[in-house]
Write a protein that holds these residues in place. Sequence first.
Motif, mmCIF file in Angstrom:
data_model
loop_
_atom_site.group_PDB
_atom_site.id
_atom_site.type_symbol
_atom_site.label_atom_id
_atom_site.label_comp_id
_atom_site.label_asym_id
_atom_site.label_seq_id
_atom_site.Cartn_x
_atom_site.Cartn_y
_atom_site.Cartn_z
ATOM 1 N N HIS A 34 0.926 -1.054 -0.158
ATOM 2 C CA HIS A 34 -0.190 -0.088 0.100
ATOM 3 C C HIS A 34 0.851 1.220 0.070
ATOM 4 N N ALA A 35 0.732 2.259 -1.006
ATOM 5 C CA ALA A 35 1.856 3.143 -1.047
ATOM 6 C C ALA A 35 1.068 4.320 -1.423
ATOM 7 N N VAL A 36 1.510 5.625 -0.936
ATOM 8 C CA VAL A 36 0.882 6.941 -1.368
ATOM 9 C C VAL A 36 1.916 7.787 -2.007
ATOM 10 N N SER A 37 1.710 8.026 -3.153
ATOM 11 C CA SER A 37 2.621 8.898 -3.892
ATOM 12 C C SER A 37 2.156 10.135 -4.196
ATOM 13 N N LEU A 38 3.120 11.060 -4.096
ATOM 14 C CA LEU A 38 2.898 12.621 -4.423
ATOM 15 C C LEU A 38 3.371 12.765 -5.869
ATOM 16 N N ALA A 39 2.698 13.158 -6.928
ATOM 17 C CA ALA A 39 3.137 13.073 -8.352
ATOM 18 C C ALA A 39 3.129 14.686 -8.744
ATOM 19 N N TYR A 40 4.434 14.864 -9.433
ATOM 20 C CA TYR A 40 4.603 16.093 -9.963
ATOM 21 C C TYR A 40 5.077 16.307 -11.409
ATOM 22 N N VAL A 41 4.656 17.196 -12.213
ATOM 23 C CA VAL A 41 4.995 17.258 -13.509
ATOM 24 C C VAL A 41 6.313 18.241 -13.130
ATOM 25 N N VAL A 42 7.607 17.832 -13.855
ATOM 26 C CA VAL A 42 8.806 18.591 -13.445
ATOM 27 C C VAL A 42 9.501 18.826 -14.961
ATOM 28 N N PRO A 43 9.625 20.279 -15.420
ATOM 29 C CA PRO A 43 10.648 20.549 -16.738
ATOM 30 C C PRO A 43 11.996 20.118 -16.525
ATOM 31 N N VAL A 44 12.595 19.364 -17.265
ATOM 32 C CA VAL A 44 14.031 19.249 -17.374
ATOM 33 C C VAL A 44 14.468 20.098 -18.645
ATOM 34 N N THR A 45 15.660 20.530 -18.620
ATOM 35 C CA THR A 45 16.390 21.552 -19.515
ATOM 36 C C THR A 45 17.509 20.997 -19.867
ATOM 37 N N GLY A 46 18.151 19.900 -19.339
ATOM 38 C CA GLY A 46 19.362 19.184 -19.783
ATOM 39 C C GLY A 46 19.466 18.003 -20.505
ATOM 40 N N THR A 47 20.196 17.360 -20.599
ATOM 41 C CA THR A 47 20.494 15.883 -21.190
ATOM 42 C C THR A 47 20.216 15.028 -20.515
ATOM 43 N N CYS A 48 19.390 14.003 -20.666
ATOM 44 C CA CYS A 48 18.988 12.934 -19.988
ATOM 45 C C CYS A 48 19.769 11.584 -20.426
ATOM 46 N N ASP A 49 20.280 11.055 -19.113
ATOM 47 C CA ASP A 49 20.823 9.739 -19.573
ATOM 48 C C ASP A 49 20.663 8.731 -18.480
ATOM 49 N N PRO A 50 19.625 8.031 -18.784
ATOM 50 C CA PRO A 50 18.858 7.104 -17.911
ATOM 51 C C PRO A 50 19.749 6.153 -17.278
ATOM 52 N N ARG A 51 19.524 6.106 -15.838
ATOM 53 C CA ARG A 51 20.553 5.336 -15.196
ATOM 54 C C ARG A 51 19.689 4.106 -14.149
ATOM 55 N N GLN A 52 20.291 3.532 -13.307
ATOM 56 C CA GLN A 52 19.653 2.555 -12.702
ATOM 57 C C GLN A 52 18.934 1.407 -13.468
ATOM 58 N N ASP A 53 17.362 1.287 -13.174
ATOM 59 C CA ASP A 53 16.950 0.300 -13.936
ATOM 60 C C ASP A 53 16.289 0.874 -15.116
ATOM 61 N N ALA A 54 16.409 2.297 -15.306
ATOM 62 C CA ALA A 54 15.631 2.692 -16.597
ATOM 63 C C ALA A 54 16.672 2.433 -17.726
ATOM 64 N N LEU A 55 16.265 1.792 -18.760
ATOM 65 C CA LEU A 55 17.162 1.490 -19.964
ATOM 66 C C LEU A 55 17.077 2.720 -20.741
#
Length: 180
Positions: A121-142
């Motif tokens: 059972h989880a409660v999540s606070l959700a946000y829309v966040v602008p990003v301006t740089g280069t995204c290089d996924p890490r961890q479990d994101a491919l």
Amino acid sequence: MSSVQTPDPNSGWLSEEELFQIRQRLPILYVEAVPVRTDGQGVVTEVGVLLRADSEGAMTRMLVSGRVMYGESLRTALFRHLEKDLGPMAFPQLPPSPVPFSVAEYFPFPGASVYTDERQHAVSLAYVVPVTGTCDPRQDALEITWMSPLTAASPEVAAEMEGGRGALLRTALASVGALG
């Protein structure tokens, strides 16, 4: 349920066994973020959705997400997970006030909510966040896939997301007027 787990780099957090026991007794607080690119007027032009392999090896789409640690502010947790999932050069533009666009409540059984998480059972606070740089996924994101808001809100993308996150993504886009 035996799986190989990467040790949590924060030894002050919970072990896998402790987390399993706590998840059976208490809701866990999470933050989730929908990374977006905006034009000069702040209009959302692209939405970033992460691609990952689930525990069975199937490819799924996901949002930036993670637990809030004891003693950690929402702003710090949000920034930590954005950097963890998108890389240190993503340059997220956190809002001055950490007011979420939605509060999503995930249940371990279907039917109680549009959102499900079989682990807890989880409660999540959700946000829309602008990003301006280069995204290089890490961890479990491919990888991160940038798509138009209308594509991101499509039933096809929602079908690739687990636990009702397609509905959360649509709510995010509606909250910033990106669905026209």
